[in-house]
Design a protein around this motif. Structure first.
Motif, PDB file in Angstrom:
ATOM      1  N   ALA A  91       0.967  -1.204   0.232  1.00  6.45           N
ATOM      2  CA  ALA A  91       0.022   0.100  -0.082  1.00  6.45           C
ATOM      3  C   ALA A  91       0.882   1.112  -0.013  1.00  6.45           C
ATOM      4  N   PRO A  92       0.494   2.345  -0.624  1.00  9.38           N
ATOM      5  CA  PRO A  92       1.245   3.558  -0.621  1.00  9.38           C
ATOM      6  C   PRO A  92       1.486   4.100   0.924  1.00  9.38           C
ATOM      7  N   VAL A  93       2.423   5.046   0.817  1.00 10.87           N
ATOM      8  CA  VAL A  93       2.612   5.603   2.459  1.00 10.87           C
ATOM      9  C   VAL A  93       2.662   6.779   2.280  1.00 10.87           C
ATOM     10  N   PRO A  94       2.728   7.687   3.405  1.00  2.54           N
ATOM     11  CA  PRO A  94       2.699   9.053   3.371  1.00  2.54           C
ATOM     12  C   PRO A  94       3.940   9.667   2.972  1.00  2.54           C
ATOM     13  N   GLY A  95       4.221  10.967   2.326  1.00  2.03           N
ATOM     14  CA  GLY A  95       5.187  11.616   1.789  1.00  2.03           C
ATOM     15  C   GLY A  95       5.758  12.558   2.332  1.00  2.03           C
ATOM     16  N   VAL A  96       6.975  13.048   2.455  1.00  2.00           N
ATOM     17  CA  VAL A  96       7.485  14.460   3.263  1.00  2.00           C
ATOM     18  C   VAL A  96       8.358  14.952   2.424  1.00  2.00           C
ATOM     19  N   ILE A  97       7.783  16.359   2.096  1.00  2.00           N
ATOM     20  CA  ILE A  97       8.944  17.194   1.509  1.00  2.00           C
ATOM     21  C   ILE A  97       9.662  17.935   2.439  1.00  2.00           C
ATOM     22  N   ALA A 141       9.469  33.626  -3.756  1.00  2.00           N
ATOM     23  CA  ALA A 141      10.032  32.494  -4.481  1.00  2.00           C
ATOM     24  C   ALA A 141       9.957  31.238  -3.918  1.00  2.00           C
ATOM     25  N   ALA A 142      10.588  31.161  -2.746  1.00  2.00           N
ATOM     26  CA  ALA A 142      11.016  29.890  -2.183  1.00  2.00           C
ATOM     27  C   ALA A 142       9.573  29.034  -1.813  1.00  2.00           C
ATOM     28  N   VAL A 143       8.566  29.838  -1.357  1.00  2.00           N
ATOM     29  CA  VAL A 143       7.326  29.402  -0.979  1.00  2.00           C
ATOM     30  C   VAL A 143       6.606  28.710  -2.360  1.00  2.00           C
ATOM     31  N   TYR A 144       6.938  29.407  -3.404  1.00  2.00           N
ATOM     32  CA  TYR A 144       6.309  28.863  -4.759  1.00  2.00           C
ATOM     33  C   TYR A 144       7.170  27.576  -5.139  1.00  2.00           C
ATOM     34  N   ASP A 145       8.341  27.613  -4.843  1.00  2.00           N
ATOM     35  CA  ASP A 145       9.163  26.185  -5.104  1.00  2.00           C
ATOM     36  C   ASP A 145       8.623  25.185  -4.090  1.00  2.00           C
ATOM     37  N   VAL A 146       8.404  25.462  -3.031  1.00  2.00           N
ATOM     38  CA  VAL A 146       8.074  24.292  -2.028  1.00  2.00           C
ATOM     39  C   VAL A 146       6.734  23.709  -2.466  1.00  2.00           C
ATOM     40  N   LYS A 147       5.737  24.776  -2.737  1.00  2.00           N
ATOM     41  CA  LYS A 147       4.365  24.244  -3.331  1.00  2.00           C
ATOM     42  C   LYS A 147       4.469  23.261  -4.698  1.00  2.00           C
ATOM     43  N   ALA A 148       5.291  23.906  -5.617  1.00  2.00           N
ATOM     44  CA  ALA A 148       5.859  22.971  -6.849  1.00  2.00           C
ATOM     45  C   ALA A 148       6.230  21.917  -6.386  1.00  2.00           C
ATOM     46  N   ALA A 149       7.204  21.482  -5.669  1.00  2.00           N
ATOM     47  CA  ALA A 149       7.479  20.214  -5.204  1.00  2.00           C
ATOM     48  C   ALA A 149       6.643  19.381  -4.484  1.00  2.00           C
ATOM     49  N   ILE A 150       5.602  19.936  -3.838  1.00  3.87           N
ATOM     50  CA  ILE A 150       4.626  19.135  -3.375  1.00  3.87           C
ATOM     51  C   ILE A 150       3.573  18.679  -4.307  1.00  3.87           C
ATOM     52  N   ARG A 151       3.367  19.762  -5.376  1.00  5.48           N
ATOM     53  CA  ARG A 151       2.656  19.154  -6.341  1.00  5.48           C
ATOM     54  C   ARG A 151       3.238  17.982  -7.248  1.00  5.48           C
ATOM     55  N   TRP A 152       4.534  18.210  -7.508  1.00  7.30           N
ATOM     56  CA  TRP A 152       5.401  17.332  -8.101  1.00  7.30           C
ATOM     57  C   TRP A 152       5.306  15.783  -7.550  1.00  7.30           C
ATOM     58  N   LEU A 153       5.357  15.846  -6.038  1.00  7.51           N
ATOM     59  CA  LEU A 153       5.470  14.590  -5.296  1.00  7.51           C
ATOM     60  C   LEU A 153       3.843  14.096  -5.671  1.00  7.51           C
ATOM     61  N   ARG A 154       2.746  14.928  -5.686  1.00  3.96           N
ATOM     62  CA  ARG A 154       1.362  14.438  -5.534  1.00  3.96           C
ATOM     63  C   ARG A 154       1.365  13.938  -7.235  1.00  3.96           C
ATOM     64  N   SER A 155       1.950  14.637  -8.225  1.00  7.54           N
ATOM     65  CA  SER A 155       1.674  14.083  -9.261  1.00  7.54           C
ATOM     66  C   SER A 155       2.402  12.662  -9.627  1.00  7.54           C
ATOM     67  N   ALA A 157       2.753  10.646  -7.501  1.00  9.72           N
ATOM     68  CA  ALA A 157       2.394   9.390  -6.130  1.00  9.72           C
ATOM     69  C   ALA A 157       2.632   7.963  -6.553  1.00  9.72           C
ATOM     70  N   THR A 158       2.009   7.672  -7.730  1.00 13.71           N
ATOM     71  CA  THR A 158       1.856   6.239  -8.180  1.00 13.71           C
ATOM     72  C   THR A 158       3.192   5.757  -8.479  1.00 13.71           C
ATOM     73  N   GLU A 159       4.004   6.274  -9.092  1.00 17.72           N
ATOM     74  CA  GLU A 159       5.474   5.907  -9.233  1.00 17.72           C
ATOM     75  C   GLU A 159       6.308   5.671  -8.187  1.00 17.72           C
ATOM     76  N   PRO A 164      -1.391  10.271  -2.058  1.00 15.76           N
ATOM     77  CA  PRO A 164      -1.294  11.566  -2.379  1.00 15.76           C
ATOM     78  C   PRO A 164      -2.455  12.587  -1.247  1.00 15.76           C
ATOM     79  N   ALA A 165      -3.214  11.749  -0.348  1.00 18.67           N
ATOM     80  CA  ALA A 165      -4.095  12.286   0.605  1.00 18.67           C
ATOM     81  C   ALA A 165      -3.254  12.435   1.751  1.00 18.67           C
ATOM     82  N   ARG A 166      -1.991  11.997   1.905  1.00 13.89           N
ATOM     83  CA  ARG A 166      -1.155  12.089   3.016  1.00 13.89           C
ATOM     84  C   ARG A 166       0.371  12.809   3.000  1.00 13.89           C
ATOM     85  N   ILE A 167       0.416  13.893   2.783  1.00 19.87           N
ATOM     86  CA  ILE A 167       1.661  14.563   2.368  1.00 19.87           C
ATOM     87  C   ILE A 167       1.978  15.716   3.523  1.00 19.87           C
TER      88      ILE A 167
END
Length: 330
Positions: A91-97, A141-155, A157-159, A164-167
């Protein structure tokens, strides 16, 4: 034109090209673990630099590009349990940025590699990210980057076997403040301009603040970050001006002002250095009003950058894992 002049022009152009390369920002970054150790070992002679060696039970995937700004690529290193990487039936697990320290104007993602490894050993997928520092791009800008990283991880998530519901988003020092602000501004479009047209959320379900400020505007914070006659501070560099010059930005970047009924639970993991806890208690009090979980854990007799060293990296990781387990694995 004389050959010497042509050579000089060539050298200048080579330098400019190097400054605009994908992985080499045009400034010197001397905030290394070794430099910090040279300072901290004077007061804590028993410390050792935490290992970044990857154990057999962890898989490391390095230098993954998570966002591009023109020719500029920002990358991350990802750590996951080997059993998860090798068995797609799990089963998938939570992710942490994870967002590194360095006073908003320096530092490297490898500062949090030991923490990421410990989280992977505990069954989580963790990614340490590079983000744009003040000399390259100022707040937010740094906040934009972190949110982009979160979106990347969620995008992805399957790989990478992430739920994606626990990040969660976490960070140390400046990275802790950035992580808190990132989580507390879930859903605010002005902090996530790249979200336009995307169906993937950058919201997180949990925040891990390791010795990061919660209120830039307080007198205690400004006592260290806004001292007249001492040049531009770390925070001043990020905002592009002193509190008097950029008051709105100092307020805008303070996570405490965004606490609301939809805020994620938060862990404050602190050193023994009180100056880095400014705004924490006020933020916890606000969260209690809304019934949102928070926890404060202080590691006694520790330097500010305790996460870089033994004997504290494993106890620190245990605190983080315990909070993650409590919130994500009820």
């Amino acid at each position: 034109m004389k050959p010497i002049a042509l050579m000089a022009i060539a050298v200048v152009m080579t330098g400019l090209l190097a400054c605009s390369s994908l992985s080499s920002p045009p400034y010197e970054n001397t905030y290394t673990v070794e430099n910090r150790f040279a300072q901290d070992v004077k007061n804590f002679p028993a410390i050792q630099i935490a290992s970044t060696a990857v154990p057999a039970e962890v898989v490391e995937k390095k230098n993954i590009t998570y966002v591009r700004y023109g020719a500029r690529e920002l990358q991350l290193d990802l750590y996951m349990p080997r059993v998860l990487a090798e068995n797609t039936g799990n089963a998938p697990v939570p992710g942490v940025i994870l967002v590194h320290c360095g006073g908003w104007r320096s530092g490297y993602r490898t500062h949090l590699t030991p923490m990421a490894i410990e989280l992977a050993r505990a069954g989580y997928v963790a990614a340490t990210i590079t983000y744009r520092l003040a000399p390259e791009a100022q707040y937010p800008a740094a906040v934009y980057d972190v949110k982009a990283a979160i979106r990347w991880l969620r995008s992805n998530a399957t790989e990478y076997r992430v739920d994606p519901a626990r990040i969660a988003v976490g960070g140390s020092s400046a990275g802790g403040q950035i992580a808190s602000l990132t989580g507390m501004t879930n859903g605010l479009a002005r902090f996530d301009p790249q979200a336009k047209g995307s169906s993937v959320s950058s919201a997180v379900q949990l925040i891990l603040n390791i010795d990061g400020l919660s209120d830039f505007t307080s007198a205690e914070a400004r006592k260290h970050e806004d001292v007249p006659g001492k040049g531009r501070s770390s925070a001043g560099s990020w905002f592009g001006g002193s509190y008097a010059e950029k008051r709105d930005l100092w307020h805008d970047a303070s996570p405490t002002y965004y606490v609301g009924e939809g805020s994620p639970p938060i862990l404050f993991l602190n050193s023994a250095q009180e100056r880095f806890h400014v705004g924490r208690d006020e933020m916890v009090a606000k969260m209690k009003i809304y019934g949102i979980s928070s926890r404060v854990v202080t590691l006694p007799d520790t330097p500010h950058t305790f996460w870089l060293y033994e004997p504290w990296i494993k106890p620190a990781a245990r605190v983080v894992v315990a909070f993650l387990d409590e919130q994500f694995k009820p």
